[in-house]
Design a protein around this motif. Structure first.
Motif, mmCIF file in Angstrom:
data_model
loop_
_atom_site.group_PDB
_atom_site.id
_atom_site.type_symbol
_atom_site.label_atom_id
_atom_site.label_comp_id
_atom_site.label_asym_id
_atom_site.label_seq_id
_atom_site.Cartn_x
_atom_site.Cartn_y
_atom_site.Cartn_z
ATOM 1 N N GLU A 162 0.831 -1.200 0.000
ATOM 2 C CA GLU A 162 0.000 0.000 0.000
ATOM 3 C C GLU A 162 0.868 1.254 0.000
ATOM 4 O O GLU A 162 0.530 2.267 -0.616
ATOM 5 C CB GLU A 162 -0.922 -0.013 1.223
ATOM 6 C CG GLU A 162 -1.938 1.117 1.263
ATOM 7 C CD GLU A 162 -3.043 0.982 0.213
ATOM 8 O OE1 GLU A 162 -3.833 1.925 0.060
ATOM 9 O OE2 GLU A 162 -3.100 -0.067 -0.470
ATOM 10 N N TYR A 163 1.990 1.187 0.687
ATOM 11 C CA TYR A 163 2.924 2.319 0.744
ATOM 12 C C TYR A 163 3.408 2.671 -0.663
ATOM 13 O O TYR A 163 3.506 3.836 -1.036
ATOM 14 C CB TYR A 163 4.090 1.937 1.645
ATOM 15 C CG TYR A 163 4.982 3.070 2.094
ATOM 16 C CD1 TYR A 163 4.516 4.062 2.944
ATOM 17 C CD2 TYR A 163 6.313 3.129 1.694
ATOM 18 C CE1 TYR A 163 5.342 5.091 3.380
ATOM 19 C CE2 TYR A 163 7.155 4.151 2.126
ATOM 20 C CZ TYR A 163 6.655 5.133 2.971
ATOM 21 O OH TYR A 163 7.476 6.139 3.396
ATOM 22 N N VAL A 164 3.703 1.625 -1.450
ATOM 23 C CA VAL A 164 4.149 1.836 -2.836
ATOM 24 C C VAL A 164 2.980 2.265 -3.720
ATOM 25 O O VAL A 164 3.090 3.189 -4.535
ATOM 26 C CB VAL A 164 4.809 0.558 -3.390
ATOM 27 C CG1 VAL A 164 5.032 0.686 -4.890
ATOM 28 C CG2 VAL A 164 6.126 0.294 -2.687
ATOM 29 N N ASP A 165 1.831 1.587 -3.543
ATOM 30 C CA ASP A 165 0.685 1.894 -4.400
ATOM 31 C C ASP A 165 0.201 3.328 -4.241
ATOM 32 O O ASP A 165 -0.330 3.921 -5.180
ATOM 33 C CB ASP A 165 -0.469 0.936 -4.090
ATOM 34 C CG ASP A 165 -0.169 -0.496 -4.534
ATOM 35 O OD1 ASP A 165 0.789 -0.682 -5.303
ATOM 36 O OD2 ASP A 165 -0.886 -1.412 -4.086
ATOM 37 N N ARG A 166 0.376 3.889 -3.047
ATOM 38 C CA ARG A 166 -0.146 5.227 -2.776
ATOM 39 C C ARG A 166 0.859 6.339 -3.079
ATOM 40 O O ARG A 166 0.554 7.509 -2.923
ATOM 41 C CB ARG A 166 -0.579 5.333 -1.307
ATOM 42 C CG ARG A 166 -1.669 4.355 -0.913
ATOM 43 C CD ARG A 166 -2.996 4.709 -1.517
ATOM 44 N NE ARG A 166 -3.497 5.968 -0.985
ATOM 45 C CZ ARG A 166 -4.399 6.727 -1.571
ATOM 46 N NH1 ARG A 166 -4.872 6.385 -2.752
ATOM 47 N NH2 ARG A 166 -4.814 7.842 -1.002
ATOM 48 N N MET A 167 2.045 5.990 -3.490
ATOM 49 C CA MET A 167 3.038 7.025 -3.782
ATOM 50 C C MET A 167 2.603 7.845 -4.999
ATOM 51 O O MET A 167 1.828 7.382 -5.843
ATOM 52 C CB MET A 167 4.402 6.396 -4.049
ATOM 53 C CG MET A 167 4.493 5.739 -5.386
ATOM 54 S SD MET A 167 6.129 5.188 -5.804
ATOM 55 C CE MET A 167 5.828 4.565 -7.462
ATOM 56 N N VAL A 168 3.117 9.060 -5.071
ATOM 57 C CA VAL A 168 2.818 9.956 -6.194
ATOM 58 C C VAL A 168 4.057 10.030 -7.079
ATOM 59 O O VAL A 168 5.140 10.395 -6.612
ATOM 60 C CB VAL A 168 2.438 11.368 -5.693
ATOM 61 C CG1 VAL A 168 2.215 12.302 -6.876
ATOM 62 C CG2 VAL A 168 1.190 11.298 -4.829
ATOM 63 N N ARG A 169 3.886 9.681 -8.330
ATOM 64 C CA ARG A 169 5.003 9.687 -9.272
ATOM 65 C C ARG A 169 4.937 10.965 -10.115
ATOM 66 O O ARG A 169 3.904 11.275 -10.715
ATOM 67 C CB ARG A 169 4.935 8.456 -10.174
ATOM 68 C CG ARG A 169 6.077 8.335 -11.148
ATOM 69 C CD ARG A 169 5.994 7.021 -11.895
ATOM 70 N NE ARG A 169 7.113 6.820 -12.794
ATOM 71 C CZ ARG A 169 7.338 5.678 -13.437
ATOM 72 N NH1 ARG A 169 6.525 4.649 -13.271
ATOM 73 N NH2 ARG A 169 8.374 5.555 -14.244
ATOM 74 N N LEU A 170 6.035 11.684 -10.150
ATOM 75 C CA LEU A 170 6.117 12.945 -10.900
ATOM 76 C C LEU A 170 7.218 12.817 -11.948
ATOM 77 O O LEU A 170 8.331 12.406 -11.621
ATOM 78 C CB LEU A 170 6.431 14.114 -9.959
ATOM 79 C CG LEU A 170 5.483 14.317 -8.773
ATOM 80 C CD1 LEU A 170 6.057 15.344 -7.808
ATOM 81 C CD2 LEU A 170 4.107 14.752 -9.257
ATOM 82 N N ARG A 171 6.914 13.184 -13.178
ATOM 83 C CA ARG A 171 7.917 13.108 -14.249
ATOM 84 C C ARG A 171 7.749 14.300 -15.179
ATOM 85 O O ARG A 171 6.617 14.662 -15.531
ATOM 86 C CB ARG A 171 7.757 11.810 -15.038
ATOM 87 C CG ARG A 171 8.830 11.627 -16.116
ATOM 88 C CD ARG A 171 8.521 10.454 -17.003
ATOM 89 N NE ARG A 171 8.440 9.200 -16.257
ATOM 90 C CZ ARG A 171 7.972 8.058 -16.778
ATOM 91 N NH1 ARG A 171 7.540 8.033 -18.023
ATOM 92 N NH2 ARG A 171 7.925 6.966 -16.045
ATOM 93 N N VAL A 172 8.855 14.919 -15.543
ATOM 94 C CA VAL A 172 8.811 16.064 -16.458
ATOM 95 C C VAL A 172 8.156 15.637 -17.769
ATOM 96 O O VAL A 172 8.508 14.613 -18.356
ATOM 97 C CB VAL A 172 10.234 16.617 -16.708
ATOM 98 C CG1 VAL A 172 10.188 17.701 -17.783
ATOM 99 C CG2 VAL A 172 10.825 17.170 -15.420
ATOM 100 N N GLY A 173 7.195 16.438 -18.213
ATOM 101 C CA GLY A 173 6.490 16.140 -19.459
ATOM 102 C C GLY A 173 5.153 15.458 -19.259
ATOM 103 O O GLY A 173 4.315 15.455 -20.167
ATOM 104 N N ASP A 174 4.925 14.853 -18.065
ATOM 105 C CA ASP A 174 3.636 14.208 -17.800
ATOM 106 C C ASP A 174 2.542 15.259 -17.657
ATOM 107 O O ASP A 174 2.785 16.374 -17.183
ATOM 108 C CB ASP A 174 3.698 13.384 -16.514
ATOM 109 C CG ASP A 174 4.387 12.042 -16.733
ATOM 110 O OD1 ASP A 174 4.786 11.761 -17.888
ATOM 111 O OD2 ASP A 174 4.537 11.288 -15.756
ATOM 112 N N GLU A 175 1.335 14.887 -18.062
ATOM 113 C CA GLU A 175 0.191 15.768 -17.872
ATOM 114 C C GLU A 175 -0.521 15.381 -16.585
ATOM 115 O O GLU A 175 -0.822 14.208 -16.350
ATOM 116 C CB GLU A 175 -0.770 15.681 -19.072
ATOM 117 C CG GLU A 175 -0.192 16.292 -20.335
ATOM 118 C CD GLU A 175 -1.260 16.565 -21.382
ATOM 119 O OE1 GLU A 175 -2.439 16.242 -21.120
ATOM 120 O OE2 GLU A 175 -0.908 17.102 -22.451
#
Length: 705
Positions: A162-175
C-alpha cells in the motif's frame, strides 16, 4: 517481503571507505563468514572479543556480499553508535537508522483494580520519525541499503504494498491536473500550509507546487505549465536555493499507516461488523458499561475515518486496513526488505531474548483493554511479531557477541567463527582471585597504585545501596570517585564517562551499567565485589562482559573478590584464559608488541562545551542561558537545522544583533537535540552555527553593527 517495483534505480555497489585494512582475526573471520553465507548456511555465529573490531568486520562482510542488510541492536545508544560507524565506512551508500520515534511513550492502559484508564501519551521525535521514513524509502528505491535498528523493527508498520501503491510519481512532461495532484497529496497525509513550510507539508503558489517529503530534508518544487509538468527540482526549503534539477521524482506517503479510499471503505465496513458482533457479545455477558464505552469510542473513530481517512490510534485498526485475518501478524520493517537480505544480530545474547519477549509483554496490556470495552479484539493484532513469526521473515543470519547465547549456539551447532585477536595486539586481562575479607582495604590499595600511574578503575557491586555506601567511603579516603546511578540521564552518563577518561576523577562505581558498550582504554583495573553471589549480575555471560571492560589497556587486570569459585566464575575465568593464551601465542609468533589503544576523547559533550565557549567569546554571555525559552523546536529545522540553513549570501542584510540572537537560539537548539540523543542533528546544527559565526566575525571586522 518487499513488493516488486521498478523504483530501484540506485544500484551502487557497497564500497567501504576506511584507512584501515582487516587485521588480527578479522581477515579469517570475514573469509569464513562469507564462505558460510555463500554456501547457504542459515545461522552463523561470530564470537568476537571486546575490542576486536566486530563492527568493521560486519562492514567488510556486507561489502563482499553486496546484499541489503539489517543490523539489530539491543538499545538506541548502541544502534546510534553502530549507525555512525557504518555511515563513516559507507559514505556513498544508504545507511539508515530505524528506532522507536518516541522520546516519551505512555501506552494506553487500564487498571481494573482502581478503575483507572490511562490514555496514550507520547512525544514524537520529528528527526527520528524522518529517519524511519528514510529507511523505508531507501529499502524501496535502492539495493545498497543497510538499516541499523532496535527491536522496534518487529512492531507493526503499514503494508509496503500500500505504501508503494499510494506514492505519487512525478515526471517532467507528464500531464497532471493541479487540483487532482493536491487531492492526492492530502490523501497520503500531507497537509497544505502556505506559511509554515515543514516536513510532511506542501504549499502552492500559482502553478508552482513545493513539497517537503516526510523522509527528506530538502524540498521538491514542481512547476506546471497548464496541466503539464514543466520542471522538477530539489531545493533548500528555507533559502529556496535550487540544489539540482530532476527528471523524475517519487513522493511516498507521510504516514506508514495510509490507505486508499477503497481500502478505507473496506476497513470501515469490517470495523462496523466487528463492532456489532462485539457489542452483542458484551451485552449477552451483561457488560453494559463496557458495551456503551466501546460503542462511543469506536463510533468516534469510524466517523473520523469516514471524514478524513485517519483517526487517532489508527494503528489499532491495522488488521482491517491491511485486510488481514484474525490472529495474523502485522506488517513490519522486515517486510520492506528483499528476500535475500542479511540479518546481523549484535549483542545477540541480549537481543535474541528481547525479540522473544516483546509479544507477551504487549499482549497482556491489550487483553485488559479489550476485556473492559476500550478496544475491539482486533486491536490485539496490532502487535510485535511472535518469535516464530520473526523467524519466518528472516533469512540468513549472523549472530554477533562476545558471549553468544544458547539459542544461537544451538542453531550453529556450536561451530562459531572466532575473532579474539585484536589488531592492536592487546590481550585479555589477567583475572586475579582475592578473598572478601579485607576487600575494601585491598581495593583502596589497588586504586592508589593505579592513580599513581594515571590509570582508571571500575568497581562493580551488587546493589545500589552498596554502591552509594562504597562511594561515600572512598570519598572519605580522599579518592576521586563517582557513582553511576540508574536514574542518571543518558547524556549525563556520557559526560561521566568522558570525565573519567579525562582524569577529572579516577574511580567509577556502578552495578549493571558497566557491561556492554563501554569503551574506556584508560581503565586498567576492574574490581568485581561479591563475585561468588550467583545470579544475573554474576552469571558467566555477565562476568565475561565485565572482564572485557579491562581489555583495552596493556596492563589490564580484573580482581574478583570471592570466598569460593562458582561455576559461573570458573566458566568466565576459563574462557578468558583460553582467549588470553591464544592472543599471547599469536603475538609471540609474529613478534607483536601490544600497543595501548589510543582513542580520541571526543564526544557530544565536548562539542557542546567548545561551542558554548566560542559563542560566549564572540557575542558575550554563556551562549546558552540567553536563549532560554526562545529556541526553535528541536528537530523542526530543515536542511541543516532550521534557520541555520541560511547561507552567507542570504545573511548579508541581517543586522549583527539579529544574527547574534539567531546564533544564541540555535546553540540552545543544539543542546536540546543532544539531550534528546539526536546527536546527528546536534552535529549539523554545530556546523551551521559555525557558518553563522564566520559571517558575524566578518561583520565585526568590517565594523558593521
Amino acid at each position: 517481503m518487499r513488493p516488486a517495483t521498478d523504483l530501484q534505480r540506485r544500484v551502487n555497489p557497497f564500497r567501504a571507505v576506511t584507512p584501515f585494512e582487516p587485521a588480527g582475526d578479522q581477515p579469517a573471520a570475514i573469509d569464513e563468514l562469507e564462505r558460510r553465507v555463500e554456501a547457504g548456511e542459515q545461522h552463523s555465529v561470530l564470537l568476537g572479543a571486546t575490542g576486536t573490531g566486530k563492527s568493521a568486520t560486519v562492514a567488510w562482510l556486507v561489502e563482499r556480499l553486496g546484499r541489503p542488510a539489517l543490523v539489530m541492536e539491543p538499545n538506541k545508544t548502541l544502534a546510534a553508535q553502530m549507525a555512525n560507524e557504518l555511515r563513516e565506512m559507507f559514505p556513498d551508500n544508504a545507511v539508515e537508522y530505524f528506532v522507536s520515534y518516541y522520546d516519551y511513550y505512555q501506552p494506553e492502559a487500564y487498571v481494573p483494580q482502581t478503575d483507572t484508564y490511562i490514555e496514550k501519551d507520547s512525544s514524537v521525535n520529528d528527526e527520528v520519525e524522518r529517519l524511519r521514513h528514510s529507511a523505508t524509502n531507501s529499502l524501496l528505491t535502492r539495493r545498497d541499503t543497510i538499516v541499523v535498528a532496535t527491536v522496534s523493527c518487529i512492531y507493526g508498520l503499514g503494508t509496503p504494498q500500500e505504501y508503494v501503491d499510494r506514492m505519487v510519481r512525478l515526471r517532467v512532461g507528464d500531464e497532471l491536473d493541479r487540483d487532482s495532484l493536491l487531492r492526492r497529496l492530502v490523501s497520503i497525509q500531507y497537509t497544505r500550509n502556505d506559511q509554515a513550510f515543514t516536513r510532511g507539508t506542501f504549499r502552492v503558489r500559482g502553478d508552482t507546487l513545493e513539497i517537503i517529503p516526510a523522509y527528506e530534508e530538502l524540498a521538491v518544487r514542481v512547476e506546471l505549465f497548464g496541466d503539464e509538468i514543466e520542471a522538477i527540482s530539489t531545493l533548500h526549503p528555507l533559502t529556496g536555493e535550487v540544489v539540482r534539477a530532476e527528471e523524475e521524482m517519487y513522493i511516498f506517503p507521510a504516514s506508514h499507516y495510509v490507505a486508499g479510499p477503497e481500502r478505507t471503505a473496506r476497513a470501515i465496513s469490517a470495523i462496523e461488523d466487528e463492532l456489532a458482533q462485539r457489542l452483542a457479545e458484551l451485552e449477552r455477558q451483561g457488560k453494559l458499561l463496557e458495551a456503551q464505552r466501546l460503542r462511543m469510542r469506536t463510533g468516534y473513530d469510524l466517523e473520523m475515518l469516514n471524514q478524513v481517512g485517519f483517526c487517532s490510534g489508527i494503528e489499532n485498526y491495522s488488521r482491517h486496513i491491511d485486510g488481514r485475518g484474525p490472529g495474523t501478524p502485522p506488517n513490519c520493517l522486515l517486510d520492506y526488505f528483499p528476500d535475500d537480505f542479511l540479518l546481523v544480530i549484535d549483542e545477540s545474547h541480549v537481543t535474541v531474548p528481547q525479540i522473544g519477549g516483546m509479544y507477551e509483554g504487549d499482549m497482556s496490556r491489550k487483553r485488559t483493554l479489550v476485556d473492559h470495552g476500550f478496544r475491539l479484539p482486533s486491536a490485539m493484532d496490532n502487535r510485535p511479531l511472535r518469535w516464530e513469526e520473526f523467524v519466518e521473515r528472516i533469512g540468513q543470519t549472523v549472530y554477533m557477541s562476545a558471549t553468544p547465547g544458547p539459542y544461537e549456539l544451538a542453531k550453529s551447532g556450536g561451530d562459531v567463527v572466532e575473532q579474539v585477536i585484536r589488531p592492536t595486539g592487546l590481550v585479555d586481562p589477567q583475572v586475579v582471585l582475592k578473598p572478601t575479607k579485607g576487600q575494601i582495604d585491598d581495593l583502596i590499595d589497588e586504586i592508589r597504585q593505579r592513580t599513581d600511574r594515571h590509570e582508571r578503575v571500575l568497581v562493580t557491586t551488587l546493589t545500589k545501596k552498596m554502591s552509594e555506601d562504597l562511594t561515600d567511603y572512598l570519598l572519605e579516603q580522599g579518592i576521586r570517585v563517582r557513582y553511576l546511578h540508574s536514574e542518571v540521564d543518558t547524556l549525563r552518563r556520557v559526560e561521566l564517562l568522558r570525565e573519567l577518561r579525562m582524569g577529572e576523577y579516577d574511580v567509577l562505581v556502578g552495578i549493571n551499567l558497566l557491561r556492554e558498550g563501554l569503551d574506556l582504554p584508560e581503565v586498567s583495573l576492574v574490581s568485581i565485589l561479591d563475585a561468588d553471589k550467583e545470579g544475573f549480575l554474576r552469571s558467566g555471560t555477565s562476568l565475561i562482559q565485565t572482564i572485557g571492560r579491562a581489555a583495552r589497556n596493556v596492563s589490564g587486570q580484573v580482581h574478583m573478590y570471592a570466598d569460593s569459585v562458582t561455576p559461573s566464575m570458573q566458566h568466565a575465568i576459563d574462557e578468558t584464559n583460553r582467549r588470553r593464551d591464544k592472543q599471547i601465542a599469536y603475538n609471540a609468533q609474529r613478534g607483536i608488541d601490544p600497543q595501548p589503544l589510543r582513542k580520541k576523547i571526543s564526544d557530544i559533550t565536548e562539542l557542546l562545551a567548545r561551542e558554548d565557549a566560542d559563542t560566549a567569546a564572540l557575542i558575550g554571555g554563556s551562549g546558552r542561558s540567553q536563549s532560554r525559552g526562545k529556541s526553535p523546536t528541536p528537530g523542526r529545522g530543515r536542511g541543516s537545522g532550521g534557520e541555520a540553513g541560511k547561507h552567507a549570501a542570504e545573511l548579508a542584510g541581517m543586522p549583527a544583533a539579529d544574527l547574534a540572537d539567531l546564533i544564541t537560539a540555535l546553540t540552545e537548539q543544539m543542546h536540546t537535540a543532544a539531550a534528546e540523543l539526536s546527536f546527528e542533528l546536534a552535529a549539523r546544527l554545530r556546523d551551521e552555527i559555525r557558518e553563522l559565526k564566520r559571517e558575524l566575525r566578518g561583520m565585526h571586522e568590517a565594523g558593521v553593527r
